[in-house]
Write a protein that holds these residues in place. Structure first.
Motif, PDB file in Angstrom:
ATOM      1  N   GLY A 245       0.808  -1.205   0.000  1.00  0.00           N
ATOM      2  CA  GLY A 245       0.000   0.000   0.000  1.00  0.00           C
ATOM      3  C   GLY A 245       0.847   1.263   0.000  1.00  0.00           C
ATOM      4  N   PRO A 246       0.275   2.404  -0.400  1.00  0.00           N
ATOM      5  CA  PRO A 246       1.026   3.650  -0.536  1.00  0.00           C
ATOM      6  C   PRO A 246       1.545   4.217   0.769  1.00  0.00           C
ATOM      7  CG  PRO A 246      -1.330   4.036  -0.828  1.00  0.00           C
ATOM      8  CD  PRO A 246      -1.138   2.554  -0.782  1.00  0.00           C
ATOM      9  N   GLU A 247       1.036   3.707   1.901  1.00  0.00           N
ATOM     10  CA  GLU A 247       1.518   4.194   3.200  1.00  0.00           C
ATOM     11  C   GLU A 247       3.016   3.949   3.371  1.00  0.00           C
ATOM     12  OE1 GLU A 247      -2.695   3.182   3.091  1.00  0.00           O
ATOM     13  OE2 GLU A 247      -0.918   1.917   2.816  1.00  0.00           O
ATOM     14  N   VAL A 248       3.534   2.940   2.688  1.00  0.00           N
ATOM     15  CA  VAL A 248       4.973   2.667   2.735  1.00  0.00           C
ATOM     16  C   VAL A 248       5.747   3.898   2.270  1.00  0.00           C
ATOM     17  CG1 VAL A 248       6.819   1.255   1.759  1.00  0.00           C
ATOM     18  CG2 VAL A 248       4.644   0.198   2.378  1.00  0.00           C
ATOM     19  N   LEU A 249       5.267   4.520   1.221  1.00  0.00           N
ATOM     20  CA  LEU A 249       5.940   5.688   0.648  1.00  0.00           C
ATOM     21  C   LEU A 249       5.733   6.920   1.520  1.00  0.00           C
ATOM     22  CD1 LEU A 249       4.891   5.099  -3.071  1.00  0.00           C
ATOM     23  CD2 LEU A 249       6.854   4.159  -1.825  1.00  0.00           C
ATOM     24  N   THR A 250       4.540   7.055   2.068  1.00  0.00           N
ATOM     25  CA  THR A 250       4.256   8.184   2.957  1.00  0.00           C
ATOM     26  C   THR A 250       5.177   8.151   4.169  1.00  0.00           C
ATOM     27  OG1 THR A 250       1.940   8.187   2.256  1.00  0.00           O
ATOM     28  CG2 THR A 250       2.464   9.356   4.294  1.00  0.00           C
ATOM     29  N   ASP A 251       5.383   6.965   4.735  1.00  0.00           N
ATOM     30  CA  ASP A 251       6.273   6.835   5.889  1.00  0.00           C
ATOM     31  C   ASP A 251       7.698   7.255   5.546  1.00  0.00           C
ATOM     32  OD1 ASP A 251       4.192   5.936   7.448  1.00  0.00           O
ATOM     33  OD2 ASP A 251       4.749   3.812   7.330  1.00  0.00           O
ATOM     34  N   ILE A 252       8.147   6.907   4.350  1.00  0.00           N
ATOM     35  CA  ILE A 252       9.490   7.310   3.924  1.00  0.00           C
ATOM     36  C   ILE A 252       9.573   8.819   3.794  1.00  0.00           C
ATOM     37  CG2 ILE A 252      11.038   7.286   1.925  1.00  0.00           C
ATOM     38  CD1 ILE A 252      10.434   4.301   1.651  1.00  0.00           C
ATOM     39  N   ASP A 253       8.581   9.434   3.154  1.00  0.00           N
ATOM     40  CA  ASP A 253       8.561  10.894   3.020  1.00  0.00           C
ATOM     41  C   ASP A 253       8.555  11.581   4.380  1.00  0.00           C
ATOM     42  OD1 ASP A 253       8.644  10.935   0.289  1.00  0.00           O
ATOM     43  OD2 ASP A 253       6.500  11.242   0.001  1.00  0.00           O
ATOM     44  N   ASN A 254       7.828  10.997   5.325  1.00  0.00           N
ATOM     45  CA  ASN A 254       7.681  11.604   6.646  1.00  0.00           C
ATOM     46  C   ASN A 254       8.832  11.273   7.589  1.00  0.00           C
ATOM     47  OD1 ASN A 254       5.282  12.640   5.721  1.00  0.00           O
ATOM     48  ND2 ASN A 254       3.985  11.197   6.820  1.00  0.00           N
ATOM     49  N   LEU A 255       9.868  10.613   7.054  1.00  0.00           N
ATOM     50  CA  LEU A 255      11.075  10.283   7.825  1.00  0.00           C
ATOM     51  C   LEU A 255      10.751   9.407   9.034  1.00  0.00           C
ATOM     52  CD1 LEU A 255      12.840  13.777   7.797  1.00  0.00           C
ATOM     53  CD2 LEU A 255      13.229  11.853   6.231  1.00  0.00           C
ATOM     54  N   LYS A 256       9.716   8.594   8.919  1.00  0.00           N
ATOM     55  CA  LYS A 256       9.340   7.720  10.016  1.00  0.00           C
ATOM     56  C   LYS A 256      10.434   6.703  10.285  1.00  0.00           C
ATOM     57  CE  LYS A 256       5.691   4.532  11.534  1.00  0.00           C
ATOM     58  NZ  LYS A 256       4.394   3.905  11.158  1.00  0.00           N
TER      59      LYS A 256
END
Length: 473
Positions: A245-256
């Motif tokens: 799911g796209p949340e994988v990419l969101t987490d990367i952008d958000n420096l999680k």
């Protein structure tokens, strides 16, 4: 090749892929010595009229720098500059094409003597966030609020597909105009596949089986852009997003913390490393630049290569007759993936800027207004084989086969379009940071765990640096 209308799911794509909020990067301070607020730039403004809504000084020279990369500079010389010259016959146009924009212009920004219009692109790009932070870019609000070139009842902003302005907005102001609409995927020669009877793979299992068959014919299954190994991050991120799911990419952008250690990222990395481990990558690829590897692909030495939809145009001069460049969506890592096969990575790109200290910034805005006209955008598409952000500009344009395949892939994706923003937000994290680690992975110098740890370390550098402004989506 068929024509297409402006409605071919770009609205759906841009709602999902471009409506991402403000984009920005931390400044590095390299230009801070001459940072200005842009004060005084309106002194060059001419009289505003219905024909000249931006108040362009009609007899003032316009100095233009174009990145001489995949798109070349003919579109500027043959389409947009003649349109500007026709509108302002007393204005001299000074045109320069450069491969290394930063090398050519950073000293001029520092000296307070930049050109009026810059295509700030390529590996030699001056980081956009750096320019914004150092107050080196002209606010483009007047451009997007101005009447469009084609219809005085419609603003330039309203003539663009939704989200196109947001893609170049930093904080609450637009500073960058993006012209191209790029689709990314895995490319192959359809004529070769038809000749050999090869079926385009839809899963990674099918990909590996086909690679074994391809290798048996003496053709390398894969190549990639070698020293610019970050091209391989595109299929990696795309396949990871499809899997989890796209949340994988969101987490990367958000420096999680731990985002780069997500099992989907590791599984995608392991799949790509498998190409190296099985001998499915063209020998010497890791030492090639993008042109060398792409030329090997065009010459039929390799079957697959990752790239954006500019590939066909970039290879035009070396593509043999009968070659059918075709883009496919990246394969699924599992049939149980959360997103469908048709999911693609796509984004508005190719940045253009007007420096705040330009001698003729209003001329730079007007040049952008010309580019964003239907005539200007259609000419761009025809010259460089790229889609644009201008509504309806591609109506009736006959697309070359490769671009048509990219358009069809984007059309089929619908709302299933993914994107990520950390390369724009945190430039050094992207290059040389992640570029180094994906390069080491693809060359077999790092394991999957070492790759993930290296990427985690790059994210931590940004996360822990209080001098860097953080952004989320």
């Amino acid at each position: 090749m068929s024509s297409f209308s402006a409605d071919w799911s770009r609205r759906k794509f841009l709602r999902g892929a471009l409506a991402t909020g403000a984009l920005a990067l931390p400044g590095t301070g390299l230009l801070a010595g001459c940072a200005t607020s842009g004060g005084g730039q309106e002194q060059t403004e001419g009289e505003k009229t219905a024909k000249n809504p931006l108040g362009v000084p009609e007899d003032q020279p316009l100095e233009i720098y174009i990145f001489n990369g995949g798109f070349g500079d003919e579109y500027a010389k043959e389409i947009h500059e003649p349109m500007y010259k026709k509108a302002y016959p007393n204005a001299e146009i000074q045109h320069k094409a450069e491969v290394d924009i930063q090398g050519a212009l950073q000293s001029r920004f520092v000296a307070g003597n930049p050109p009026d219009f810059v295509n700030d692109s390529g590996d030699g790009q001056i980081p956009l966030g750096q320019l914004v932070s150092d107050k080196q870019l002209y606010d483009l609000s007047d451009l997007f609020d101005a009447p469009s070139w084609d219809d005085e009842g419609t603003t330039v902003g309203d003539s663009l597909v939704p989200g196109a302005i947001t893609q170049g907005t930093f904080g609450d102001k637009p500073y960058v105009m993006h012209m191209a609409l790029t689709v990314y995927g895995t490319w192959y020669n359809k004529a070769l596949f038809d000749e050999k009877g090869w079926t385009v793979p839809t899963t990674w299992e099918e990909m590996m089986a086909l690679c074994a068959e391809i290798k048996g014919t003496g053709i390398a299954p894969w190549t990639y852009q070698g020293i610019h190994a970050r091209y391989m991050l595109w299929p990696l991120m795309s396949m990871a997003a499809k899997l989890a799911g796209p949340e994988v990419l969101t987490d990367i952008d958000n420096l999680k913390e731990g985002a780069w250690s997500n099992e989907a990222i590791k599984e995608a990395a392991n799949a790509l490393l498998g190409l190296r481990q099985n001998g499915y990558i063209l020998e010497g690829t890791e030492g090639m630049d993008h042109i060398q590897s792409q030329n090997q692909w065009s010459a039929g030495k390799a079957a697959f290569i990752p790239c954006g939809s500019w590939l066909e145009n970039e290879q035009e001069d070396v593509t043999p007759e009968g070659f059918q460049a075709t883009m496919m969506p990246d394969p699924l890592l599992s049939k149980d993936s959360k997103m469908p096969l048709e999911t693609v990575y796509a984004a508005a790109g190719e940045p253009y800027i007007v420096p705040a200290q330009a001698k003729n910034p209003r001329g730079g805005l007007e040049y952008m207004r010309i580019m964003l006209s239907k005539q200007g955008a259609k000419g761009f598409s025809e010259k460089v084989s790229s889609l644009t952000v201008v509504k309806g500009a591609s109506d009736g344009v006959k697309l070359p086969g490769g671009l048509e395949s990219a358009k069809k892939a984007l059309d089929a994706a619908g709302d299933n379009v993914v994107n990520w923003l950390f390369p724009t937000w945190y430039g050094k994290m992207w290059n040389p940071g992640i570029n180094t680690h994906i390069g080491d992975l693809m060359a077999g110098r790092k394991s999957v765990d070492e790759f993930s740890a290296g990427c985690e370390a790059e994210a931590k550098k940004v996360r822990d640096d209080d001098s860097i402004t953080k952004y989320t989506r």
